[in-house]
Write a protein that holds these residues in place. Structure first.
Motif, PDB file in Angstrom:
ATOM      1  N   PHE A  51       0.855  -1.194   0.000  1.00 22.66           N
ATOM      2  CA  PHE A  51       0.000   0.000   0.000  1.00 22.66           C
ATOM      3  C   PHE A  51       0.882   1.231   0.000  1.00 22.66           C
ATOM      4  CE2 PHE A  51      -3.860   2.311   0.653  1.00 22.66           C
ATOM      5  CZ  PHE A  51      -3.496   3.418   1.388  1.00 22.66           C
ATOM      6  N   THR A  58      -2.632   0.236  -4.312  1.00 25.49           N
ATOM      7  CA  THR A  58      -2.379  -1.099  -3.792  1.00 25.49           C
ATOM      8  C   THR A  58      -1.706  -1.963  -4.855  1.00 25.49           C
ATOM      9  OG1 THR A  58      -4.571  -1.863  -4.466  1.00 25.49           O
ATOM     10  CG2 THR A  58      -4.355  -0.997  -2.224  1.00 25.49           C
ATOM     11  N   TYR A  60      -0.660  -6.312  -5.492  1.00 27.57           N
ATOM     12  CA  TYR A  60      -0.810  -7.675  -4.982  1.00 27.57           C
ATOM     13  C   TYR A  60       0.103  -8.639  -5.724  1.00 27.57           C
ATOM     14  CZ  TYR A  60      -4.977  -5.830  -2.768  1.00 27.57           C
ATOM     15  OH  TYR A  60      -5.846  -5.092  -2.009  1.00 27.57           O
TER      16      TYR A  60
END
Length: 118
Positions: A51, A58, A60
């Motif tokens: 983050f 964001t 991932y």
């Protein structure tokens, strides 16, 4: 000096959920990125989610996309990792980290164990 405290690990059955929390004391605007890594025995450390405070962005890792969600609370200087649809291969020690002025991950928590049983 930033201190990171992780909580929320534990044992869960496959398909279940867990929420990890990481609270940062002493964080300043130079600690712009907070992230979760994980490591299990015999495997390399893996970025799970990150983050960016300044942009609210964001990121991932491929293995957790669509299952994990990272969120942040600016008032509490905390980031959270909501983990859904957990799989046995998610078993690892999860570490919270914060970047320093150069963008490197200079600060690390002590880690919290997540174990997913099949």
């Amino acid at each position: 000096q930033v201190r990171l405290l992780e909580t929320g690990g534990g044992l869960v059955q496959a398909g279940g959920s867990l929420r990890l929390s990481c609270t940062a004391s002493g964080r300043t605007t130079s600690n712009n990125i907070m992230a979760w890594f994980r490591q299990s025995p015999g495997k390399e450390s893996e970025l799970v989610a990150g983050f960016t405070w300044s942009r609210g962005m964001t990121h991932y890792g491929a293995s957790v996309k669509a299952r994990f969600t990272i969120a942040a609370d600016n008032r509490k200087d905390a980031v959270y990792l909501q983990m859904n649809s957990l799989k046995p291969e998610d078993t690892a020690t999860y570490y919270c980290t914060a970047s320093g002025p150069t963008g490197e991950f200079d600060y690390w928590g002590q880690g919290t164990q997540v174990t997913v049983s099949s």
